[in-house]
Design an enzyme around this catalytic site. Structure first.
Site, PDB file in Angstrom:
ATOM      1  N   HIS A   1      -1.134   6.427   8.108  1.00 51.77           N
ATOM      2  CA  HIS A   1      -0.405   7.477   7.378  1.00 51.77           C
ATOM      3  C   HIS A   1      -1.274   8.719   7.203  1.00 51.77           C
ATOM      4  O   HIS A   1      -0.773   9.843   7.279  1.00 51.77           O
ATOM      5  CB  HIS A   1       0.029   6.985   5.988  1.00 51.77           C
ATOM      6  CG  HIS A   1       1.329   6.272   5.980  1.00 51.77           C
ATOM      7  ND1 HIS A   1       2.517   6.853   6.339  1.00 51.77           N
ATOM      8  CD2 HIS A   1       1.642   4.995   5.626  1.00 51.77           C
ATOM      9  CE1 HIS A   1       3.508   5.993   6.221  1.00 51.77           C
ATOM     10  NE2 HIS A   1       2.999   4.847   5.801  1.00 51.77           N
TER      11      HIS A   1
ATOM     12  N   LEU B   1       7.301   1.811   3.059  1.00 50.06           N
ATOM     13  CA  LEU B   1       8.080   2.351   1.946  1.00 50.06           C
ATOM     14  C   LEU B   1       8.783   3.658   2.323  1.00 50.06           C
ATOM     15  O   LEU B   1       9.771   4.032   1.698  1.00 50.06           O
ATOM     16  CB  LEU B   1       7.185   2.557   0.720  1.00 50.06           C
ATOM     17  CG  LEU B   1       6.608   1.273   0.132  1.00 50.06           C
ATOM     18  CD1 LEU B   1       5.558   1.595  -0.931  1.00 50.06           C
ATOM     19  CD2 LEU B   1       7.701   0.387  -0.432  1.00 50.06           C
TER      20      LEU B   1
ATOM     21  N   GLY C   1       0.828  -1.193   0.000  1.00 44.95           N
ATOM     22  CA  GLY C   1       0.000   0.000   0.000  1.00 44.95           C
ATOM     23  C   GLY C   1       0.863   1.244   0.000  1.00 44.95           C
ATOM     24  O   GLY C   1       2.058   1.190   0.308  1.00 44.95           O
TER      25      GLY C   1
ATOM     26  N   HIS D   1      -2.443   0.269   8.323  1.00 43.71           N
ATOM     27  CA  HIS D   1      -1.157   0.950   8.139  1.00 43.71           C
ATOM     28  C   HIS D   1      -1.339   2.212   7.295  1.00 43.71           C
ATOM     29  O   HIS D   1      -0.848   3.293   7.652  1.00 43.71           O
ATOM     30  CB  HIS D   1      -0.173  -0.012   7.466  1.00 43.71           C
ATOM     31  CG  HIS D   1       1.177   0.560   7.197  1.00 43.71           C
ATOM     32  ND1 HIS D   1       2.285   0.232   7.949  1.00 43.71           N
ATOM     33  CD2 HIS D   1       1.611   1.432   6.246  1.00 43.71           C
ATOM     34  CE1 HIS D   1       3.335   0.889   7.475  1.00 43.71           C
ATOM     35  NE2 HIS D   1       2.946   1.619   6.437  1.00 43.71           N
ATOM     36  N   GLU D   2      -2.036   2.070   6.171  1.00 40.02           N
ATOM     37  CA  GLU D   2      -2.215   3.222   5.270  1.00 40.02           C
ATOM     38  C   GLU D   2      -3.123   4.279   5.895  1.00 40.02           C
ATOM     39  O   GLU D   2      -2.880   5.479   5.730  1.00 40.02           O
ATOM     40  CB  GLU D   2      -2.750   2.768   3.911  1.00 40.02           C
ATOM     41  CG  GLU D   2      -1.831   1.814   3.166  1.00 40.02           C
ATOM     42  CD  GLU D   2      -0.369   2.237   3.089  1.00 40.02           C
ATOM     43  OE1 GLU D   2      -0.067   3.452   3.012  1.00 40.02           O
ATOM     44  OE2 GLU D   2       0.497   1.350   3.118  1.00 40.02           O
TER      45      GLU D   2
END
Length: 177
Positions: free
Chosen positions: A140, A95, A46, A136-137
């Site tokens: 963010h 990432l 993602g 997780h995304e």
């Protein structure tokens, strides 16, 4: 194909709460395409818009993740619900913090509701890796990184490892989430 640079830990945009998407226009469609192309090029699960420097509540997910039966590749203005208290603990990376993986506790099951790039409502019921990715995304989008979810030993290890990385920023801030 437009592959954009992924922001690394230390970049202020990664610590800001993103703004809800309000316009579902050609500019948004281009952003979704660029986000997906950048994700596919990176090989990740993602990628959130703040990771490419855009502070909007939008993320791309790999449509081939196990459990993603809808093959949805993006999610806008997500809201999460947890149908139970079951948890998972397993390796997680980011990432924006390349090469670092730490066991991270997440909820096992999630119901995510949001919108598509056309403004249509969408829902994903996910578990396991898909649930981990969605959480997780969404973190963010709230300015939270997976390192913020570590215990004291995990934080110490990650700060030491980041400090030794070639791409390391001058200063890393860990949030108490």
């Amino acid at each position: 194909m437009t592959v954009l640079s992924i922001r690394k830990i230390g970049d202020p945009v990664l610590r800001q709460a993103a703004v809800s998407v309000a316009s579902f226009d050609a500019e948004l469609a281009t952003l979704v395409k660029d986000l997906n192309e950048t994700l596919m090029d990176s090989g990740g699960a993602g990628l959130a818009a703040p990771q490419i420097g855009v502070s909007l509540r939008l993320f791309a997910i790999n449509p081939n993740l196990p459990g993603n039966d809808s093959k949805l590749d993006h999610f806008i203005n997500p809201g999460l619900e947890f149908p139970d208290d079951e948890e998972q603990n397993g390796p997680e990376g980011c990432l924006s913090i390349p090469g670092i993986y730490l066991d991270t506790r997440r909820r096992m099951n999630v119901v995510a509701r949001g919108l598509t790039k056309h403004g249509d409502p969408v829902q994903i019921v996910g578990n396991g890796l898909l649930a981990r990715c969605i959480q997780h995304e969404t973190d963010h989008l709230d300015g939270v990184l997976f390192v913020d979810r570590q215990d004291a030993d995990g934080i110490e290890r990650i700060l030491r490892t980041i400090g030794e990385a070639a791409w390391a920023p001058e200063r890393v801030k860990i949030s108490p989430h």
